[in-house]
Design a protein around this motif. Structure first.
Motif, PDB file in Angstrom:
ATOM      1  N   ASP B   7     -19.291  17.197 -23.849  1.00 11.51           N
ATOM      2  CA  ASP B   7     -18.088  17.491 -23.070  1.00 11.51           C
ATOM      3  C   ASP B   7     -18.406  17.273 -21.603  1.00 11.51           C
ATOM      4  N   TYR B   8     -17.481  16.726 -20.908  1.00 14.85           N
ATOM      5  CA  TYR B   8     -17.645  16.662 -19.458  1.00 14.85           C
ATOM      6  C   TYR B   8     -16.955  17.858 -18.860  1.00 14.85           C
ATOM      7  N   ASP B   9     -17.291  18.078 -17.627  1.00 15.66           N
ATOM      8  CA  ASP B   9     -16.793  19.261 -16.963  1.00 15.66           C
ATOM      9  C   ASP B   9     -15.377  18.988 -16.482  1.00 15.66           C
ATOM     10  N   GLU B  10     -14.431  18.996 -17.432  1.00 14.25           N
ATOM     11  CA  GLU B  10     -13.097  18.505 -17.098  1.00 14.25           C
ATOM     12  C   GLU B  10     -12.334  19.432 -16.173  1.00 14.25           C
ATOM     13  N   ASN B  11     -12.562  20.713 -16.338  1.00 12.61           N
ATOM     14  CA  ASN B  11     -11.792  21.641 -15.496  1.00 12.61           C
ATOM     15  C   ASN B  11     -12.559  22.016 -14.231  1.00 12.61           C
ATOM     16  N   SER B  12     -13.634  21.286 -13.918  1.00  9.08           N
ATOM     17  CA  SER B  12     -14.482  21.620 -12.776  1.00  9.08           C
ATOM     18  C   SER B  12     -14.915  23.078 -12.842  1.00  9.08           C
ATOM     19  N   GLN B  13     -15.350  23.491 -14.026  1.00 10.06           N
ATOM     20  CA  GLN B  13     -15.755  24.883 -14.154  1.00 10.06           C
ATOM     21  C   GLN B  13     -17.212  25.075 -13.787  1.00 10.06           C
ATOM     22  N   THR B  14     -18.033  24.112 -14.148  1.00  7.61           N
ATOM     23  CA  THR B  14     -19.466  24.332 -14.080  1.00  7.61           C
ATOM     24  C   THR B  14     -20.143  23.659 -12.897  1.00  7.61           C
ATOM     25  N   TRP B  15     -19.687  22.451 -12.569  1.00  9.26           N
ATOM     26  CA  TRP B  15     -20.490  21.726 -11.575  1.00  9.26           C
ATOM     27  C   TRP B  15     -20.590  22.424 -10.224  1.00  9.26           C
ATOM     28  N   PRO B  16     -19.599  23.183  -9.763  1.00  8.24           N
ATOM     29  CA  PRO B  16     -19.806  23.859  -8.481  1.00  8.24           C
ATOM     30  C   PRO B  16     -20.984  24.823  -8.498  1.00  8.24           C
ATOM     31  N   TYR B  17     -21.203  25.460  -9.660  1.00  3.35           N
ATOM     32  CA  TYR B  17     -22.352  26.362  -9.747  1.00  3.35           C
ATOM     33  C   TYR B  17     -23.652  25.588  -9.577  1.00  3.35           C
ATOM     34  N   VAL B 191     -21.576  26.208 -30.754  1.00  2.00           N
ATOM     35  CA  VAL B 191     -22.334  26.062 -29.510  1.00  2.00           C
ATOM     36  C   VAL B 191     -21.976  24.712 -28.900  1.00  2.00           C
ATOM     37  N   THR B 192     -21.540  24.713 -27.680  1.00  6.34           N
ATOM     38  CA  THR B 192     -21.141  23.438 -27.077  1.00  6.34           C
ATOM     39  C   THR B 192     -22.161  23.011 -26.045  1.00  6.34           C
ATOM     40  N   HIS B 193     -22.422  21.708 -25.981  1.00  6.40           N
ATOM     41  CA  HIS B 193     -23.284  21.160 -24.944  1.00  6.40           C
ATOM     42  C   HIS B 193     -22.412  20.379 -23.994  1.00  6.40           C
ATOM     43  N   GLY B 194     -22.630  20.566 -22.753  1.00  2.00           N
ATOM     44  CA  GLY B 194     -21.788  19.854 -21.799  1.00  2.00           C
ATOM     45  C   GLY B 194     -22.610  19.279 -20.676  1.00  2.00           C
ATOM     46  N   ILE B 195     -22.015  18.414 -19.925  1.00  2.00           N
ATOM     47  CA  ILE B 195     -22.649  17.846 -18.747  1.00  2.00           C
ATOM     48  C   ILE B 195     -21.889  18.354 -17.545  1.00  2.00           C
ATOM     49  N   ALA B 196     -22.615  18.916 -16.601  1.00  3.16           N
ATOM     50  CA  ALA B 196     -21.939  19.532 -15.471  1.00  3.16           C
ATOM     51  C   ALA B 196     -21.527  18.493 -14.454  1.00  3.16           C
ATOM     52  N   LEU B 197     -20.799  17.496 -14.914  1.00 11.73           N
ATOM     53  CA  LEU B 197     -20.282  16.488 -13.987  1.00 11.73           C
ATOM     54  C   LEU B 197     -18.793  16.355 -14.252  1.00 11.73           C
ATOM     55  N   PRO B 198     -18.029  16.217 -13.223  1.00 15.99           N
ATOM     56  CA  PRO B 198     -16.606  16.012 -13.451  1.00 15.99           C
ATOM     57  C   PRO B 198     -16.369  14.711 -14.219  1.00 15.99           C
ATOM     58  N   LYS B 199     -15.345  14.708 -15.024  1.00  7.50           N
ATOM     59  CA  LYS B 199     -15.124  13.575 -15.923  1.00  7.50           C
ATOM     60  C   LYS B 199     -14.873  12.272 -15.165  1.00  7.50           C
ATOM     61  N   PHE B 200     -14.156  12.377 -14.058  1.00  2.18           N
ATOM     62  CA  PHE B 200     -13.780  11.138 -13.355  1.00  2.18           C
ATOM     63  C   PHE B 200     -15.005  10.357 -12.893  1.00  2.18           C
ATOM     64  N   LEU B 201     -16.114  11.080 -12.747  1.00  5.45           N
ATOM     65  CA  LEU B 201     -17.324  10.377 -12.304  1.00  5.45           C
ATOM     66  C   LEU B 201     -17.884   9.486 -13.407  1.00  5.45           C
ATOM     67  N   GLU B 203     -16.203   8.566 -16.634  1.00  8.34           N
ATOM     68  CA  GLU B 203     -15.356   7.673 -17.403  1.00  8.34           C
ATOM     69  C   GLU B 203     -14.373   6.889 -16.552  1.00  8.34           C
ATOM     70  N   GLY B 204     -14.291   7.283 -15.303  1.00  5.94           N
ATOM     71  CA  GLY B 204     -13.361   6.567 -14.435  1.00  5.94           C
ATOM     72  C   GLY B 204     -13.963   5.254 -13.959  1.00  5.94           C
ATOM     73  N   ARG B 205     -13.379   4.747 -12.924  1.00  5.69           N
ATOM     74  CA  ARG B 205     -13.850   3.480 -12.404  1.00  5.69           C
ATOM     75  C   ARG B 205     -15.202   3.644 -11.675  1.00  5.69           C
ATOM     76  N   SER B 206     -15.523   4.887 -11.334  1.00  2.00           N
ATOM     77  CA  SER B 206     -16.733   5.101 -10.522  1.00  2.00           C
ATOM     78  C   SER B 206     -17.996   5.192 -11.358  1.00  2.00           C
ATOM     79  N   SER B 207     -17.854   5.028 -12.695  1.00  2.00           N
ATOM     80  CA  SER B 207     -19.047   5.230 -13.510  1.00  2.00           C
ATOM     81  C   SER B 207     -20.190   4.258 -13.176  1.00  2.00           C
ATOM     82  N   PRO B 208     -19.925   2.988 -12.856  1.00  2.00           N
ATOM     83  CA  PRO B 208     -21.050   2.130 -12.455  1.00  2.00           C
ATOM     84  C   PRO B 208     -21.777   2.680 -11.230  1.00  2.00           C
ATOM     85  N   PHE B 209     -21.013   3.297 -10.338  1.00  2.00           N
ATOM     86  CA  PHE B 209     -21.657   3.872  -9.145  1.00  2.00           C
ATOM     87  C   PHE B 209     -22.620   4.967  -9.532  1.00  2.00           C
ATOM     88  N   LEU B 210     -22.182   5.768 -10.480  1.00  2.00           N
ATOM     89  CA  LEU B 210     -23.038   6.870 -10.897  1.00  2.00           C
ATOM     90  C   LEU B 210     -24.329   6.342 -11.494  1.00  2.00           C
TER      91      LEU B 210
END
Lengths: 218, 677
Positions: B7-17, B191-201, B203-210
């Motif tokens: 899961d990506y951090d779609e609701n921006s819940q985790t990455w700010p922490y 138990v869910t595993h997630g990545i603390a990155l917002p989704k737009f980073l 799957e969006g157009r910016s993924s090559p940048f990442l």
């Protein structure tokens, strides 16, 4: 809320499994007997190329690394600077026209030996100091390396001198080194003697003779 | 579970922490160090180390400019400050973000008491009644659903389910266990595993940048950073100079010709080859650096006056190199070179050339005073006035006339009287905890002294010092703390704080840290340096303000200096002669030499018998008695066997003499072998 998401993901997962299973199935039917054909996908050359590439890479790296190391060692300068008596001896010996007198060559060899002995003494004296400095981190790794190399170089130089001496007269190397040692001592003494004049000059700029006399009489 | 299903951090819940943690980890130490610096600076900056404002030196403008620049570099609004401030702004933003996150309700937020609207201490009966009330209210059959939308009907159903669940969680044993264990009445959740990155980073157009950023970080920045750090470590010695520079010093010491007299200029010539100067200006050649240093000694500007600033930068860099050279030269035990380095150090600070002119050399103590110039000095009228003491105590001519500084003579004399001199009261070798020097022990030199001004005559008698000073400073009490760290008493003293910085030296900060003495231990037998030199940096200078009467009476403060020795004392008994030489790094005329004798002896007999007979023998059945018996055995019979035992005992028993002498004897053998080389 969480329940529904759980279900949907589960469902997607099963779906994926199903399609991949189907893929496998179609694969095997079109190609007849299954096991051999799966192997044939990976060519025999693949591991061979892999190993060859790896070996070539390793070999280039090692040769590159060794070359660099040798170059670095070569670029290191001697701790003692250039060895003039040695150069002098080698030049005299190499001179063909006119041939250098053997007596002169022997004298040059004694000078060369004396310089080697001087360096040996000096390094023996200073080695503990340099080790302390190295342990304290006041000098870099390279200087420590240079000291170790210098030690080996001196050994080589001494044995070279001994071999040269043997080439003039068998057994001479036994007597040569005491002579060299004496020469070293003599030269050290001479240096001090010759320096008196310059010391006097330098100190004369700061003190007068009268003042020094007063200082002594006090 | 499929690993591709993160899961990506779609609701921006985790990455700010995560971001907050990432920022705070470097930010908090940086802030602490910044605050510490500021506090230290505030303590320092009370009217010490001022510029001499009443004397206009030829290059005062440039010196001031450089001093200000150096002071600014340490000012509050530095790069570090900007970094820290930006960091805290970011932290604030993130904190704001985190506050506004509403964490999605999941199984873990299940709170049965809240659902049933009762307190957590409610009894079973209360629970039951609350459940009844609510279930009646929300039961799908009881609620009138005819006018409701589908959504509202669902909500009512869900509420009823939740009420039932809550009731069961508090009453049904199996459900209760699930709830207590997993926080969820339905049992362990997924138990869910997630990545603390917002989704737009991703799957969006910016993924090559990442991806590019990741590659850059791991394949380029990390190796480069580590490589740069490592090569930096390798390129510098621990003293912070370039290894190349240290290498030059080393070569010089190795090829040092003892026949030649080393002088200040030889030292400066050698230092001028250092690579550090090329960092100031690429175009600087060693010859040019040497010329600039000589100009500083001659107190002249370069031909092109614009180069004055460059000259001062070179001058500011040099003393640091000299101190590094001093360490290397002292490791070679070369006294002459060390003395010449110290001379070079103070010649640079005072801008004095003491070598080429006999008069300059003779009057060096007077010429270091601001504004005094050899041309104006009345050397004819007052013969023999070479020293500060003579000038301040019994001038043969009116100082105002002699100094030739016009109206400033009172100020010059005041400056002269503030140059600290050392008057030793007591100086000895000391092994902590014992009052003699055992062989092969770790020893330090213990110097107790009063600081005095050149205007003070003689020294206060110990009997006249204040009781408190004698008790705490002169006779250090043998407390446990003093034994644990004998050097603490030195560190408790204030750092040397001079009123003024010498007018010609541009780096006030360096001067404030290095205006003390350097202490050499010279072995009398061969005149060479015996151990690594120490710096006298912490000294109470308050004595300088005292009048002669106050100084002689109880107002004088006693200072302490201790020089640890790295080498152990000789393995053999006997008397060994040394000299302790203290040379001031900044001022002429403040050096002192103290002869010292190290009397190495094993423990005197009578003390041992004292201990053995002075204390009543412990009874046999006690622990002490058993120990004593053991010790007695060991002394009589099994001497060779019990090295380790005696060592461990010596710490626990009250008389450690018998055991100590034993294992020091043991040490001596190995020491002797070491000493022979």
């Amino acid at each position: 809320m969480s329940d529904t998401s759980f279900n949907s993901s589960n469902f997607a997962y099963e779906e994926g499994n199903f399609t991949s299973g189907e893929g496998n199935f179609t694969n095997s039917t079109t190609n007849g007997t299954s096991t051999e054909n799966i192997q044939s996908n990976v060519s025999i050359y693949t591991p061979v190329t892999y190993i060859i590439t790896l070996l070539v890479l390793l070999a280039t790296f090692s040769s590159f690394y060794r070359k660099r190391k040798v170059n670095k060692l070569r670029s290191m300068s001697s701790l003692f600077g250039e060895n003039r008596p040695k150069e002098m001896y080698l030049q005299l010996k190499a001179q063909e026209e006119p041939k250098v007198n053997e007596k002169l060559l022997k004298t040059a060899l004694i000078r060369r030996g004396a310089e080697a002995v001087r360096r040996l003494f000096k390094l023996k004296e200073c080695e503990p100091y340099m080790n302390i400095l190295y342990l304290k981190g006041y000098i870099g790794d390279e200087d420590h390396e240079r000291m170790k190399i210098q030690k080996k170089l001196i050994e080589v130089e001494l044995s070279e001198v001994a071999m040269e001496a043997e080439s003039y007269k068998k057994g001479w190397s036994q007597q040569l080194f005491p002579v060299c040692q004496e020469t070293t001592m003599n030269e050290a003494l001479r240096r001090r003697l010759n320096a008196i004049k310059s010391r006097e000059e330098k100190l004369g700029k700061e003190w007068t003779v009268e003042e020094i006399n007063i200082g002594i009489n006090k | 579970m499929s690993s591709a299903n993160y899961d990506y951090d779609e609701n921006s819940q985790t990455w700010p922490y995560f971001a907050l943690t990432g920022i705070l980890v470097p930010l908090i130490p940086a802030t602490i160090s910044l605050l510490k610096d500021q506090i230290a600076k505030k303590e320092e900056s009370n009217d010490k180390f001022k510029s001499v404002e009443w004397f206009e030196s030829y290059n005062k403008e440039d010196v001031q400019k450089l001093r200000k620049r150096k002071a600014r570099s340490g000012a509050f609004f530095s790069k570090k400050f900007v970094f820290v401030a930006a960091g805290w702004v970011l932290v604030g933003l993130l904190a704001y973000l985190i506050r506004n996150i509403d964490v999605a309700v999941s199984g873990t937020n299940f709170d049965p008491w809240k659902i049933l609207q009762i307190s957590e201490r409610a009894t079973t009966r209360e629970i039951r009644s609350a459940y009844r009330k609510l279930s009646v209210k929300y039961h799908p059959d009881k609620v009138d659903t005819s006018k409701m939308s589908q959504k509202e009907i669902d909500a009512v159903d869900a509420a009823y389910v939740m009420i039932n669940k809550a009731y069961k969680a508090l009453t049904d044993d199996a459900v209760k266990e699930n709830f207590l264990k997993y926080g969820n009445p339905d049992g362990p959740g997924e138990v869910t595993h997630g990545i603390a990155l917002p989704k737009f980073l991703i799957e969006g157009r910016s993924s090559p940048f990442l991806v590019a950023i990741y590659i850059l970080l791991i394949a380029v920045i990390l190796p480069l950073g580590v490589g740069k750090w490592w090569s930096g470590v390798k390129a510098h010695t621990r003293q912070g100079i370039y290894s190349d520079t240290a290498s030059g010093f080393l070569e010089h010491m190795l090829n040092f010709d003892p026949a030649n007299l080393v002088q200040v200029k030889d030292i400066l010539k050698l230092v001028s080859e250092a690579r550090e100067y090329r960092d100031i200006d690429h175009a600087l050649t060693p010859e040019r650096v040497y010329d600039l240093l000589l100009l500083q000694l001659a107190r002249r500007k370069p031909e092109n006056p614009a180069d004055e600033l460059l000259k001062l930068k070179v001058v500011a860099e040099t003393p640091r190199l000299l101190l590094s050279f001093l360490q290397i030269a002292s490791a070679f035990r070369n006294t002459d070179v060390c003395y010449a380095i110290v001379d070079a150090h103070r010649c640079l600070i005072q801008a004095l050339d003491i070598e080429d002119d006999r008069k300059m050399h003779k009057y060096r103590q007077i010429l270091q005073l601001p504004g005094v110039d050899l041309a104006n000095l009345d050397t004819e009228g007052a013969p023999g006035m070479f020293t500060l003491g003579k000038l301040l105590k019994k001038p043969t001519e009116d100082p105002a006339k002699f100094l030739g500084v016009g109206d400033n003579s009172a100020k010059v004399l005041d400056y002269a009287s503030k140059i600290p001199l050392i008057e030793p009261l007591d100086c000895k070798f000391k092994v902590p905890g014992v009052d003699y020097i055992p062989p092969s022990s770790h020893v330090h030199i213990d110097l107790r002294f009063v600081v005095k001004s050149a205007a003070h005559k003689s020294k206060p008698e110990i009997s006249k010092l204040s009781k408190e000073q004698v008790r705490t400073r002169l006779e250090e009490p043998n407390t446990l703390e003093a034994l644990r760290n004998p050097y603490q008493i030195v560190f408790d003293q204030p750092a040397i704080a001079m009123d003024y910085v010498p007018p010609y030296f541009p780096d006030a900060k360096y001067f404030s840290e290095n205006c003390g003495w350097v202490a050499f231990l010279i072995i009398q037998k061969d005149g060479r340096i015996g151990d690594s030199p120490g710096m006298v940096r912490r000294v109470d200078l308050s004595n300088l303000e005292l009048t002669q009467e106050q100084f002689m009476s109880s107002d004088a403060k006693v200072s302490v200096f201790k020089l640890p020795m790295t080498a152990p004392t000789p393995a053999k008994e006997g008397n060994f002669q040394f000299r302790l030489v203290l040379k001031n790094l900044a001022f002429f005329g403040s050096d002192i030499e103290i002869p010292l004798v190290m009397k190495v002896e094993t423990k005197p007999e009578e003390a041992a018998t004292d201990d053995a007979y002075g204390i009543e023998p412990p009874s046999e059945d006690s622990l002490a008695g058993a120990m004593a018996q053991l010790r007695g055995d060991e002394v009589k019979q099994i001497e060779s066997e019990s090295e380790s035992e005696s060592e461990s005992e010596s710490s626990s028993s009250d008389d450690e003499d018998s055991s100590e002498s034993e294992w020091t004897d043991m040490d001596t053998d190995t020491e002797e072998e070491d000493g022979k080389k």
